[in-house]
Motif scaffolding. Structure first.
Motif, mmCIF file in Angstrom:
data_model
loop_
_atom_site.group_PDB
_atom_site.id
_atom_site.type_symbol
_atom_site.label_atom_id
_atom_site.label_comp_id
_atom_site.label_asym_id
_atom_site.label_seq_id
_atom_site.Cartn_x
_atom_site.Cartn_y
_atom_site.Cartn_z
ATOM 1 N N LYS A 118 17.875 19.633 9.361
ATOM 2 C CA LYS A 118 16.823 19.798 10.432
ATOM 3 C C LYS A 118 16.616 18.827 11.439
ATOM 4 O O LYS A 118 16.632 17.788 11.112
ATOM 5 C CB LYS A 118 15.655 19.884 9.722
ATOM 6 N N GLN A 119 16.430 19.184 12.792
ATOM 7 C CA GLN A 119 16.329 18.480 13.874
ATOM 8 C C GLN A 119 14.733 18.045 14.465
ATOM 9 O O GLN A 119 14.579 16.834 14.580
ATOM 10 C CB GLN A 119 17.314 18.899 14.866
ATOM 11 N N GLU A 120 14.240 19.206 14.672
ATOM 12 C CA GLU A 120 12.702 18.991 15.457
ATOM 13 C C GLU A 120 11.695 18.702 14.577
ATOM 14 O O GLU A 120 10.878 17.963 14.804
ATOM 15 C CB GLU A 120 12.495 20.323 16.325
ATOM 16 N N SER A 121 11.631 19.345 13.482
ATOM 17 C CA SER A 121 10.676 19.246 12.583
ATOM 18 C C SER A 121 10.809 18.316 11.498
ATOM 19 O O SER A 121 11.918 18.194 11.018
ATOM 20 C CB SER A 121 10.015 20.592 12.008
ATOM 21 N N PHE A 133 14.093 9.057 4.713
ATOM 22 C CA PHE A 133 13.402 7.956 5.156
ATOM 23 C C PHE A 133 13.941 7.705 6.676
ATOM 24 O O PHE A 133 12.904 7.719 7.641
ATOM 25 C CB PHE A 133 13.755 6.931 4.307
ATOM 26 N N TYR A 134 15.039 7.712 7.159
ATOM 27 C CA TYR A 134 15.790 7.411 8.432
ATOM 28 C C TYR A 134 15.120 8.634 9.197
ATOM 29 O O TYR A 134 14.619 8.040 10.379
ATOM 30 C CB TYR A 134 17.023 7.662 8.362
ATOM 31 N N LYS A 135 14.958 9.794 8.940
ATOM 32 C CA LYS A 135 14.415 10.797 9.763
ATOM 33 C C LYS A 135 13.030 10.599 10.254
ATOM 34 O O LYS A 135 12.704 10.731 11.349
ATOM 35 C CB LYS A 135 14.798 12.104 9.151
ATOM 36 N N PRO A 183 11.768 7.077 18.396
ATOM 37 C CA PRO A 183 12.798 8.072 18.643
ATOM 38 C C PRO A 183 13.894 6.872 19.229
ATOM 39 O O PRO A 183 15.008 7.240 19.240
ATOM 40 C CB PRO A 183 12.576 9.004 19.665
ATOM 41 N N GLN A 184 13.392 5.623 19.683
ATOM 42 C CA GLN A 184 14.365 4.885 20.426
ATOM 43 C C GLN A 184 14.783 3.835 19.336
ATOM 44 O O GLN A 184 15.604 2.816 20.050
ATOM 45 C CB GLN A 184 13.429 3.775 21.617
ATOM 46 N N ASP A 185 14.696 3.789 18.126
ATOM 47 C CA ASP A 185 15.299 2.988 17.192
ATOM 48 C C ASP A 185 16.750 3.224 17.118
ATOM 49 O O ASP A 185 17.100 3.939 16.248
ATOM 50 C CB ASP A 185 14.468 3.139 15.910
ATOM 51 N N GLU A 186 17.468 2.508 17.880
ATOM 52 C CA GLU A 186 18.900 2.777 17.808
ATOM 53 C C GLU A 186 19.654 2.381 16.410
ATOM 54 O O GLU A 186 20.466 2.890 16.126
ATOM 55 C CB GLU A 186 19.746 1.806 18.996
#
Length: 907
Positions: free
Chosen positions: A779-782, A878-880, A887-890
């Motif tokens: 899942k990408q958005e939620s 956890f990472y998601k 969102p900027q955490d490269e």
């Protein structure tokens, strides 16, 4: 004045000490003198030397007038005493005496300069003390003490307090020898480093005094305006040069001149300096020069010409304009500098060599009449010879041409043209140099074909050869005039190449010798005419052909026949010939040519484009091939009849000979029109490859086997059965073999299929649960909700519960089936394990079947994957979650990407 307690150890002089104190107190100087002499009379006593010299040193300091020359003579030996106290007392006595008696200073001052080199600091300190006082009133130069001073300076580099007076002493010197000057420059550089480190103003003052006297060109140097490194470079680059002038040399100073010259010779360091002299008889003057070698060579060995003004300026301290030319000439004569001296410039050899070499490299020409007209021709010749470049000379010897450059020019022209004309070089060069050029012409671009000054290039030769080849293959004749015009080549050059490349027997020249007709072309024309039945018309066509070709009609027929006959006689003398070459010569097609060879009653062997005619070679080839056939029959399954350097018919003939000799046996059989001879080994392997079932006709499909061949194959089959390499029954009527393993193989394959079906069913379940998990984790958005996490864990739990049962079921199936098939083969697990590896290869063991192993490997990999998924999917969640917040955490993005790829969840 004296502490009497200090003399209690010396009872013999204690009374005298007391009286000295009394007389000093009452200033009775006359009585003091007597008591001093009493002490002096005891000074030879070693035990009393220390106290007596001590008393005298105090008296010398307080009442110097009481110290007489007699006392000095008495204490002189003590100046060399090994006893430090005696020596120090004696130095003090002498020092104070000399300060009051300067007329004796010249006799003793050298001792104090020697004391500077003593190890004792007390001795040195007293020497420094007195020397500084001496030189205030000493008006003579200290030249003869320079070596001593330089040595002392080298030892006192760590003591600024001592360096200061030493430099002061040096500034009192009027002149230095070359070696002294050189040493001073090196020492001064080290002292300058000390100054920059400590910034001592007193030291700087003395440095400047020395600099002003001995380094005059650096007098205005301001240390605060330069870095230490820059100042050091200035001193290091200081050019030391000396000039000793001897006026009235002829009459007055000749001996002085010789003495000076000899002294310089004795002391010269030839690694550092050069020395020489000039004499002028007319002016009655002579000069001796000493010059720093490296600086001199660096000045003159440069990459440019040097004006006389610059030279005069550089050496103005030692020469004047009147002797400048003589100065340079003697340097050149002595080989210290090399070059050419004109009225206004000196041209260093290095410069001339480089300039001429670069000019030669760039232009390929050295023209004495223009660019180098200021140089003597002999010098130019010498330089050109030394630069190691081959050259050619013009007739007047005034122009040098680079042979490499000319070769390059020739190469460039030859790379673009079919021929080149060397007439221009012939006119520019001496006869012998033109011949030298001819001998060195570049072979990679030019041929040996030439007429006069015209040379055929390799390109031209290739094009001529292409024209010849085209004429032979497609045109049928060679037209010299057309090719000459087309290629723009001298006709005589073209004819030379044609005569080398075209056999005159391969055709006929026309009357003008400018067209050569090849035999094939003529034969085709003649054969066409021969098809005409009407004799009158046929004769007319011959005349027309003769007119067209400009060849006599009778000559056409007779010449072709004559050529063919000559070619035939030539072939008879050959051991082997190239077929293509003789097809061109005769104008025949390959079949007709081979027929022609047979008409010559010649035996031959074909080897690609070679026709082997030598009987010895033919028999030798056959013998060699026979040996090869025997070897090949033992190690090959079949012999390819086209695989040897002779026709297949010869190979077949040789095989048949060997079969009659019982050396080999087998069966002929063609595969895709390739004739083969299957050996006993090959037939045996065919049977083993088809071990379940085969018929003799199947092995050689479409081939009708002879009785002998069938019997031969039966012998091979029975051998394989007897040796247990084949197991089964042979139907002689049908010539059919059936293996005992045929039924066994059917059951075996059915079990393989059954096992595969079961494993694939389990793999389906693995994949189904994985796709459920993958859909959630991708899942990408939620965010991933708790109920979804629960679904993931439920899917994993389902697999964890079932895969243990599945694995036990599969292992039990493998054990059961393996045991059953081993039993059918007369074995059990225990007996199977004792077999050798070679024997195990003959047994079918279900558990070791590659298909079974691959299926189990696939099952176990899923088990391993789900175990890994169970431990790592929480990290994905956890990472998601972290990325949803930032969102900027490269870094987190990279770790998530890597984990998704590892678990095959990407995409």
């Amino acid at each position: 004045m004296f502490d009497e307690q200090e003399f209690q150890e010396y009872p013999s002089i204690i009374g005298t000490i007391k009286k000295l104190n009394k007389f000093f107190e009452k200033q009775k100087l006359s009585k003091l003198g007597k008591k001093i002499h009493e002490l002096l009379s005891l000074i030879e006593d070693p035990k009393l030397a220390i106290p007596i010299t001590y008393v005298l040193s105090i008296i010398a300091e307080k009442e110097t007038k009481l110290i007489s020359q007699e006392i000095i003579e008495e204490i002189k030996p003590f100046l060399k005493s090994s006893n430090k106290k005696i020596k120090l007392n004696s130095i003090i006595i002498l020092g104070f005496y000399l300060l009051s008696n300067l007329e004796y200073l010249e006799d003793y001052i050298s001792l104090f300069f020697n004391f500077l080199l003593e190890d004792s600091d007390d001795v040195k300190d007293n020497a420094y003390y007195f020397l500084q006082l001496f030189i205030r009133d000493y008006d003579k130069p200290l030249n003869k003490y320079v070596d001593n001073l330089l040595l002392t300076i080298s030892k006192e580099m760590n003591n600024i307090n001592n360096l200061i007076p030493l430099l002061r002493f040096l500034s009192k010197c009027s002149d230095l020898t070359f070696n002294q000057h050189f040493k001073l420059k090196k020492l001064l550089i080290d002292i300058i480093k000390i100054h920059y480190k400590n910034e001592d103003s007193s030291l700087l003052e003395e440095i400047n005094n020395v600099k002003k006297r001995f380094f005059p060109t650096l007098e205005k140097l301001k240390y605060d305006q330069f870095s230490c490194e820059d100042v050091i470079n200035l001193f290091d680059n200081y050019f030391i040069m000396k000039n000793y002038e001897f006026l009235n040399y002829i009459s007055d100073q000749q001996s002085e001149f010789k003495e000076k010259l000899n002294k310089i010779k004795e002391n010269a360091n030839t690694d550092k300096e050069i020395y020489f002299y000039l004499k002028f008889a007319k002016e009655k003057v002579a000069y001796i020069f000493e010059i720093e070698r490296d600086k001199l060579l660096r000045f003159f060995n440069r990459d440019s010409k040097i004006s006389m003004e610059e030279i005069e300026s550089r050496f103005e301290n030692i020469i004047n304009k009147e002797i400048l030319e003589d100065f340079l000439k003697i340097l050149m004569k002595l080989n210290y500098i090399k070059g050419y001296l004109s009225e206004f410039f000196f041209y260093p050899s290095h410069f001339l060599m480089k300039d001429i070499n670069e000019t030669f490299q760039k232009t390929g020409i050295i023209n004495i009449k223009s660019k180098y007209n200021y140089l003597p021709p002999k010098l130019v010749y010498k330089i050109v010879s030394e630069i190691d470049q081959p050259y050619l000379l013009s007739p007047d010897k005034k122009i040098y041409y680079s042979i490499d450059k000319i070769k390059y020019q020739i190469n460039s022209a030859a790379a673009k043209n079919n021929s080149i004309d060397l007439k221009g070089y012939r006119e520019r060069l001496r006869d012998k140099d033109f011949l030298k050029l001819i001998k060195n012409l570049p072979e990679e671009y030019l041929t040996n074909f030439h007429k006069g000054t015209q040379w055929l290039t390799n390109i031209g030769k290739i094009k001529i050869e292409q024209e010849i080849e085209q004429s032979i293959k497609y045109i049928g004749f060679l037209d010299i005039n057309k090719i000459t015009q087309k290629l723009n080549i001298n006709k005589l050059l073209l004819i030379d190449v044609v005569l080398i490349n075209v056999d005159s027997r391969s055709g006929i020249w026309n009357k003008n010798k400018d067209i050569f007709y090849f035999s094939r072309y003529l034969t085709d024309k003649i054969n066409f005419i021969k098809t005409i039945k009407d004799e009158q018309v046929r004769n007319q066509k011959v005349l027309e052909l003769s007119e067209e070709l400009q060849i006599d009609s009778e000559h056409i027929f007779s010449k072709i026949d004559e050529n063919i006959k000559l070619i035939g006689e030539e072939i008879k003398t050959k051991d082997q010939i190239k077929i293509d070459e003789y097809l061109e010569k005769t104008g025949m097609k390959r079949k007709n040519f081979l027929d022609f060879i047979e008409e010559l009653h010649l035996d031959y062997l074909l080897k690609q484009n070679l026709l082997i005619l030598s009987p010895k070679k033919i028999e030798s080839a056959k013998s060699r091939i026979k040996i090869e056939l025997i070897k090949d029959s033992e190690k090959k399954d079949f012999i390819n009849l086209d695989g040897y350097d002779v026709p297949s018919s010869i190979v077949e003939e040789l095989i048949n000979e060997l079969r009659l000799e019982k050396q080999i046996d087998g069966i002929y059989y063609s595969v895709n029109d390739n004739p083969r001879f299957y050996t006993e080994r090959g037939i045996r392997n065919l049977m083993l490859e088809n071990s379940l079932m085969f018929s003799f006709d199947d092995l050689f499909y479409g081939r009708e086997l002879t009785d002998n061949e069938i019997e031969f194959m039966k012998n091979i089959l029975f051998y394989l059965i007897e040796s247990n390499r084949l197991k089964g029954a042979f139907n002689e009527e049908q010539l059919l073999f059936t293996s005992n393993d045929l039924h066994f193989a059917k059951d075996y394959n059915q079990n393989i299929l059954k096992f595969e079906k079961t494993v694939n069913k389990y793999l389906y379940y693995f994949n189904r649960e994985f796709e459920k998990i993958k859909e959630i984790l991708n899942k990408q958005e939620s965010p991933i909700y708790p109920q979804e996490i629960k679904k993931i864990q439920e899917s994993i739990d389902v697999i964890n519960k079932k895969y243990i049962t599945w694995r036990e079921s599969l292992n039990a199936f493998v054990r059961r089936v393996s045991q059953g098939f081993l039993k059918e083969q007369g074995l059990n697990f225990r007996r199977y394990k004792k077999l050798t590896e070679e024997k195990k290869q003959e047994i079918k063991l279900f558990s070791e079947d590659p298909e079974v192993e691959d299926l189990l490997k696939g099952f176990n990999s899923w088990v391993k994957f789900f175990n890994e998924l169970e431990t790592k999917y929480p990290n994905i969640i956890f990472y998601k979650k972290r990325l949803m917040n930032n969102p900027q955490d490269e870094e987190t993005k990279d770790m998530l990407e890597e984990l998704l790829i590892t678990l095959n969840l990407k995409g």
